[in-house]
Design an enzyme around this catalytic site. Sequence first.
Site, PDB file in Angstrom:
ATOM      1  N   SER A   1     -41.065   6.410  -6.925  1.00 49.88           N
ATOM      2  CA  SER A   1     -42.183   6.021  -6.066  1.00 49.88           C
ATOM      3  C   SER A   1     -43.145   5.110  -6.810  1.00 49.88           C
ATOM      4  O   SER A   1     -44.227   4.807  -6.297  1.00 49.88           O
ATOM      5  CB  SER A   1     -42.912   7.276  -5.564  1.00 49.88           C
ATOM      6  OG  SER A   1     -43.290   8.075  -6.649  1.00 49.88           O
TER       7      SER A   1
ATOM      8  N   CYS B   1     -39.051  20.395 -15.205  1.00 46.08           N
ATOM      9  CA  CYS B   1     -39.905  20.353 -16.406  1.00 46.08           C
ATOM     10  C   CYS B   1     -41.150  21.203 -16.181  1.00 46.08           C
ATOM     11  O   CYS B   1     -42.176  20.995 -16.811  1.00 46.08           O
ATOM     12  CB  CYS B   1     -40.266  18.922 -16.767  1.00 46.08           C
ATOM     13  SG  CYS B   1     -41.150  18.046 -15.476  1.00 46.08           S
TER      14      CYS B   1
HETATM   15  N1  SAH Z   1     -35.746  10.470 -15.507  1.00 45.65           N
HETATM   16  C1  SAH Z   1     -36.840   9.681 -16.022  1.00 45.65           C
HETATM   17  C2  SAH Z   1     -38.164  10.438 -16.031  1.00 45.65           C
HETATM   18  C3  SAH Z   1     -38.620  10.938 -14.668  1.00 45.65           C
HETATM   19  S1  SAH Z   1     -40.318  11.339 -14.556  1.00 45.65           S
HETATM   20  C4  SAH Z   1     -36.459   9.164 -17.413  1.00 45.65           C
HETATM   21  O1  SAH Z   1     -35.391   9.516 -17.930  1.00 45.65           O
HETATM   22  O2  SAH Z   1     -37.237   8.382 -17.990  1.00 45.65           O
HETATM   23  C5  SAH Z   1     -40.557  11.611 -12.868  1.00 45.65           C
HETATM   24  C6  SAH Z   1     -40.656  10.355 -12.007  1.00 45.65           C
HETATM   25  O3  SAH Z   1     -40.729  10.768 -10.649  1.00 45.65           O
HETATM   26  C7  SAH Z   1     -41.867   9.463 -12.228  1.00 45.65           C
HETATM   27  O4  SAH Z   1     -41.423   8.167 -12.578  1.00 45.65           O
HETATM   28  C8  SAH Z   1     -42.601   9.434 -10.868  1.00 45.65           C
HETATM   29  O5  SAH Z   1     -43.097   8.131 -10.559  1.00 45.65           O
HETATM   30  C9  SAH Z   1     -41.508   9.814  -9.915  1.00 45.65           C
HETATM   31  N2  SAH Z   1     -41.881  10.486  -8.665  1.00 45.65           N
HETATM   32  C10 SAH Z   1     -42.767  11.494  -8.477  1.00 45.65           C
HETATM   33  N3  SAH Z   1     -42.717  11.949  -7.214  1.00 45.65           N
HETATM   34  C11 SAH Z   1     -41.776  11.214  -6.554  1.00 45.65           C
HETATM   35  C12 SAH Z   1     -41.236  11.215  -5.232  1.00 45.65           C
HETATM   36  N4  SAH Z   1     -41.657  12.099  -4.319  1.00 45.65           N
HETATM   37  N5  SAH Z   1     -40.269  10.323  -4.934  1.00 45.65           N
HETATM   38  C13 SAH Z   1     -39.832   9.437  -5.856  1.00 45.65           C
HETATM   39  N6  SAH Z   1     -40.283   9.408  -7.123  1.00 45.65           N
HETATM   40  C14 SAH Z   1     -41.245  10.269  -7.471  1.00 45.65           C
END
Ligand code: SAH
Length: 393
Positions: A242, A335
Amino acid sequence: MQRRHPWVFESAIARGGADSGETVRVESHDGTFLAWAAFSPLSKIRARAWSFVETQRIDAAFFVTACARAVAARGLFDLQSDGVRLVHGEADGLPGLIVDRYGDTLVAQFLSAGVERWKDVLADALLRATGLTKLYERSDASGREREGLKPVTGWLRGEGPTEITIREHDWKLSLDIATGHKTGFYLDQRDSRQRFAELAKHRRFKRVLNCFCYTGGFTVAALAGLKAAGALEGAELVSVDSSQPALDRARGHLALNGFGGEGSGIKAEFLDANVNTVLREFIDQGRTFDAIVLDPPKFAPTVAHAERAARAYKDINRLALKLLEPGGVLLTFSCSGGISADLFHKIVASAGLDAGVDGYIAERLGAAPDHPMTIEFPEGEYLKGLVVVRKPA
Ligand code: SAH
């Protein structure tokens, strides 16, 4: 505290007080020494232990030693990256301090009253322990408020570019320490990204869905694995987040690693969307994948949020399992400190039941070893993951 747990809650204190970050002597009701701790007058976690040794002085030398020890501990592991967590709070005896190293730049979060008070000493100690000169502060996490501290960001020592490229395993990733999430990047998923690359290599994934992709780390890992297998041709990868800036960077990471572009035979989509919506749309469209990653943000920071968070985890896992081909692989993570490994397993199991999908738990995953857990501090286990393999048809 008797069992060397580093926190004293407000409700456990009968008397005494001090200024924010001041060192206090923690005693049991009969005056027995328990610990030297940093006092935090506004936080529910009213004191965080520096030491359980009565003769220990909490002075600059104490912090020099603690930082040197934390840095030395990282040398015990072959981390295969120049992005490394050097200090992981309580696990390194420095409650509230997070320090990540990206190449020759350190990025620190001072998240408790205690480390805030010792900030200058800690900054110098960190440079001394690493031999580096640049330290950027990212004390803008929400935890600061609970300690009565305002957000602070900027160079604390030295100066340099905030845009940095690190090497991780066989790939490169870029980040901006000033604007990225947390200190700029999610180092804790390093080993799981590597595991995903190995799975991609072995299984020659054709269709990959990376949910909550941030800057596309798992997408790059999958491509690296496919490349090693000579199986890039025809691969389709969908990455969903997002955050548009994160997606722009994810797209850039393909070029940075020599993937994609004209005539590459790879189809890579980056969707700026809510994962919940995308999963439902894909189900309606009859799309399926042979590998899916679910790495959502923290739904339950504490146990108090566990119930609502459990429903949210179950929902996305149920949807993802429905999109998984027979024999396909789901890497699913939580997490949330408030969700135990055991509870997470149960949530995924019940998601499978609801989806009508039967699977094997092929592996358990966790944070990379530079994000250590200690025996005394179970709260330190925040990141847990499962590799679920859908049973073949
Ligand atoms: N897998 C990634 C880290 C993920 S952190 C890596 O390896 O680097 C979690 C992510 O979820 C963030 O980038 C945040 O912007 C996104 N996020 C949070 N809520 C969301 C939603 N409802 N839909 C899509 N993305 C979302």
